[in-house]
Motif scaffolding. Sequence first.
Motif, mmCIF file in Angstrom:
data_model
loop_
_atom_site.group_PDB
_atom_site.id
_atom_site.type_symbol
_atom_site.label_atom_id
_atom_site.label_comp_id
_atom_site.label_asym_id
_atom_site.label_seq_id
_atom_site.Cartn_x
_atom_site.Cartn_y
_atom_site.Cartn_z
ATOM 1 N N GLN A 558 9.189 32.671 7.963
ATOM 2 C CA GLN A 558 9.506 31.252 7.752
ATOM 3 C C GLN A 558 9.611 30.899 6.267
ATOM 4 N N TRP A 559 8.983 31.682 5.397
ATOM 5 C CA TRP A 559 8.982 31.313 3.982
ATOM 6 C C TRP A 559 10.362 31.420 3.363
ATOM 7 N N MET A 560 11.224 32.266 3.916
ATOM 8 C CA MET A 560 12.509 32.520 3.271
ATOM 9 C C MET A 560 13.525 31.403 3.470
ATOM 10 N N VAL A 561 13.426 30.683 4.564
ATOM 11 C CA VAL A 561 14.449 29.670 4.865
ATOM 12 C C VAL A 561 14.527 28.589 3.778
ATOM 13 N N PRO A 562 13.405 28.035 3.279
ATOM 14 C CA PRO A 562 13.526 27.041 2.207
ATOM 15 C C PRO A 562 14.173 27.593 0.935
ATOM 16 N N PHE A 563 14.016 28.890 0.677
ATOM 17 C CA PHE A 563 14.548 29.477 -0.547
ATOM 18 C C PHE A 563 15.989 29.968 -0.385
ATOM 19 N N PHE A 564 16.337 30.470 0.801
ATOM 20 C CA PHE A 564 17.687 30.984 1.025
ATOM 21 C C PHE A 564 18.600 29.973 1.709
ATOM 22 N N GLY A 565 18.025 28.894 2.235
ATOM 23 C CA GLY A 565 18.835 27.833 2.824
ATOM 24 C C GLY A 565 19.218 28.052 4.261
ATOM 25 N N ALA A 566 18.924 29.209 4.832
ATOM 26 C CA ALA A 566 19.272 29.521 6.217
ATOM 27 C C ALA A 566 18.500 30.764 6.619
ATOM 28 N N THR A 567 18.444 31.038 7.897
ATOM 29 C CA THR A 567 17.846 32.289 8.333
ATOM 30 C C THR A 567 18.785 33.443 7.996
ATOM 31 N N MET A 568 18.254 34.644 8.025
ATOM 32 C CA MET A 568 19.091 35.816 7.781
ATOM 33 C C MET A 568 20.157 35.961 8.859
ATOM 34 N N TYR A 569 19.824 35.536 10.074
ATOM 35 C CA TYR A 569 20.787 35.661 11.171
ATOM 36 C C TYR A 569 21.958 34.701 10.989
ATOM 37 N N ASP A 570 21.705 33.553 10.342
ATOM 38 C CA ASP A 570 22.765 32.566 10.142
ATOM 39 C C ASP A 570 23.575 32.807 8.874
ATOM 40 N N ASP A 571 22.964 33.422 7.857
ATOM 41 C CA ASP A 571 23.673 33.642 6.593
ATOM 42 C C ASP A 571 23.270 34.991 5.999
ATOM 43 N N PRO A 572 23.652 36.080 6.647
ATOM 44 C CA PRO A 572 23.236 37.395 6.141
ATOM 45 C C PRO A 572 23.784 37.716 4.759
ATOM 46 N N ALA A 573 24.894 37.107 4.381
ATOM 47 C CA ALA A 573 25.516 37.448 3.092
ATOM 48 C C ALA A 573 24.612 37.103 1.918
ATOM 49 N N ILE A 574 23.927 35.943 1.970
ATOM 50 C CA ILE A 574 23.086 35.548 0.852
ATOM 51 C C ILE A 574 21.877 36.467 0.731
ATOM 52 N N TYR A 575 21.388 36.968 1.860
ATOM 53 C CA TYR A 575 20.265 37.907 1.842
ATOM 54 C C TYR A 575 20.711 39.265 1.304
ATOM 55 N N ARG A 576 21.878 39.691 1.726
ATOM 56 C CA ARG A 576 22.383 40.983 1.262
ATOM 57 C C ARG A 576 22.654 40.951 -0.242
ATOM 58 N N ALA A 577 23.190 39.839 -0.731
ATOM 59 C CA ALA A 577 23.527 39.732 -2.157
ATOM 60 C C ALA A 577 22.291 39.828 -3.046
ATOM 61 N N ALA A 578 21.130 39.446 -2.520
ATOM 62 C CA ALA A 578 19.899 39.463 -3.310
ATOM 63 C C ALA A 578 19.088 40.743 -3.116
ATOM 64 N N SER A 579 19.623 41.724 -2.394
ATOM 65 C CA SER A 579 18.876 42.931 -2.047
ATOM 66 C C SER A 579 19.065 44.035 -3.081
ATOM 67 N N PRO A 580 17.996 44.491 -3.726
ATOM 68 C CA PRO A 580 18.121 45.591 -4.694
ATOM 69 C C PRO A 580 18.734 46.856 -4.110
ATOM 70 N N ILE A 581 18.505 47.121 -2.833
ATOM 71 C CA ILE A 581 19.003 48.357 -2.233
ATOM 72 C C ILE A 581 20.524 48.427 -2.257
ATOM 73 N N GLU A 582 21.180 47.266 -2.327
ATOM 74 C CA GLU A 582 22.643 47.242 -2.372
ATOM 75 C C GLU A 582 23.170 47.864 -3.667
ATOM 76 N N SER A 583 22.325 47.907 -4.702
ATOM 77 C CA SER A 583 22.749 48.454 -5.998
ATOM 78 C C SER A 583 21.929 49.690 -6.377
ATOM 79 N N ILE A 584 21.422 50.389 -5.378
ATOM 80 C CA ILE A 584 20.520 51.506 -5.647
ATOM 81 C C ILE A 584 21.171 52.597 -6.489
ATOM 82 N N LYS A 585 22.486 52.735 -6.413
ATOM 83 C CA LYS A 585 23.146 53.793 -7.184
ATOM 84 C C LYS A 585 23.103 53.535 -8.690
ATOM 85 N N ASN A 586 22.770 52.302 -9.077
ATOM 86 C CA ASN A 586 22.663 51.992 -10.509
ATOM 87 C C ASN A 586 21.283 52.323 -11.075
#
Length: 655
Positions: A558-586
């Motif tokens: 529940q803590w993430m919704v106020p900070f991300f504006g939506a659940t991960m199920y409703d707006d996965p793109a904003i969660y993915r954009a903030a994920s370090p694992i997406e840039s692990i090759k760097n």
Amino acid sequence: MTDLQALRAMTLLTALTAPGFAAAAPQAMHTYRGLALNADGTRLAAIESADAPGNAKKNPPTLVLRDAASGKVLASYGAFPGCAECQLDAPSWSPDQQALAFIGADRKAGSATVFVLRDGKVTALTTLKGVANTARWSRDGRQLALLATVGAKKLTGAVEAGAAQVGEIGIEDDEQRIGIVPAQGGAMRLVSPADTFVYEYDWTPDGKGFVVTSAKGNGDNNWWVATLGHVDAASGQLRILAAPKMQMNRPHVSPDGATVAFIGGLMSDFGSVGGDIYTVPLTGAGSNATPVDVTPGYQGSFNGIAWRGQAILASVLAGSDAAVVALDPRARTARTVWSGPVTASGSGEGRFVFSADGTIAASVHEDFITAPRIVAGRLPALKPITTDNDGFTAQVSARSVSWTNEGHTVQGWLVGPRKVDAAKKYPMIVQVHGGPAAAATPRFVPLDAAASTMRELTMNGYFVFLPNPRGSFGQGAAFGSANKRDFGGGDWRDILAGVDQVLKVAPVDGERLGLFGHSYGGYMTMWGVTHSQRFKAAVAGAGIANWISYYGQNGIDQWMVPFFGATMYDDPAIYRAASPIESIKNAKTPTFIYVGERDVECPPAQSVEFWHGLKAMGTPVSLVIYDGEGHALRKPEHQNDLRKRTMGWFDKYLK
């Protein structure tokens, strides 16, 4: 000049060396917490202990009564009937000022006892199986209320180690409820609804009910969606007063029973308090009233409130300073009564405690060079009244650093070796605080390196930079919410800009930088090593590598919704954009990772995922999972092991 004025006037807080200091052995640090000031401001109760150097031994706490003017010890109590190795919760004075109520927890027995100290004798009123906290008297002194979790499966709070996830899960939750005990002793009566977790409460002046923040279901997870309500003490009925889209702390009822004040805002952790002060009617209004912000635009973050008549005395973090502010909630005016560049702590009510008329205050103060001490006095003339830690001398140099970035004024602290050679260049660790809704504030750095990673780093020639980027407390509500839907964006750029500012004002080697953090700080460390090559070594504690997988793994989604504006199920793109694992090759920075095995907030799977990614990239990496620990490491042997590993990692790559 007072000690606080002198502290502010110094650009660099340079340590003072006492004669014979080099030969001095580490001494026991005296700690103070749970302050309670009686109504006329003459006597002060506190929970005190003198812990052995390092983390090897924690001495049992003692309930100490002091003269509030001189600090003289009037009495102390260290034995409590039926409670072996008793852990004490904050005491509370009775309305007639003749008794103190407090709760003692026997962790081995899995029980909690309500005690009353009267006429020099400690009496057990009632004992329950489970955990309990926050004993408070009714206004007529005839009853005591408390928050009780009967049959608790874990200690209260998401930072504590979670219960083992075996068998069918998610079907039964701990519920913290209000209990009432007669002041003369007897059975506890649970009064709040059985399906509702009560986070905080305050008696109404008539003694017939309580104002509460509460939520149905899992207490660890649902504080972020808690509502403000009223519980009838006779029927247990819960009436919702307000359900704002914000997090709420410190609900308190005005003396006339007409108004509730609370601290509200964007907050990431229960207990880490910062926001504006709001009011809502208790009487004469229907449910779901709209709270009124009585401190709009205030450039600071409030963390404690106390009604005094129709006015409010509030504690606040404003920039680098702790402060006491007098508020008129009707006129929405604020007047600073006292301020200073210290870390202030008091009780569960806030960072200061006050006499009934609001003229006398007490608090525990410390900074980077001054060990904790109780200060008290008639406002604004607070002075130290304890001397237990006067033998501790400063071990570091420190200064507040401010900079601007993208229209924001940002503040942080730079801590360094006690003696700095301006002709040399020193390595520096950037340590990002947890939260994100929190702030780095001045904490004393002791002589004993075994008790402080900060001490060991500075003793071994490191500077440590503690930035408070956007999303932190201390600069007002707008700054505190400026990281919404932008984790790893503006907050990271604020940190990098702060590093640039430090390089201009201190002898730091920009080619020998390390990155360090726990929780949100662990996430920012993971983000940093995947988005920058400036750091040559990193330590990531209890971090988050992948917001997508994290959403389904943690116990506090529940803590993430106020900070991300939506659940991960409703707006996965904003969660993915903030994920370090997406840039692990760097990621090229050698990284040490650690986490508690039963961390509810940041499960070990996140650390394993990041470790696996770095390992696959061929980046030097080490991972330690601490057995039985939660989000906060509690066992001294684990704290010591972590300190040694952290120091060794930075030395290996930065020295």
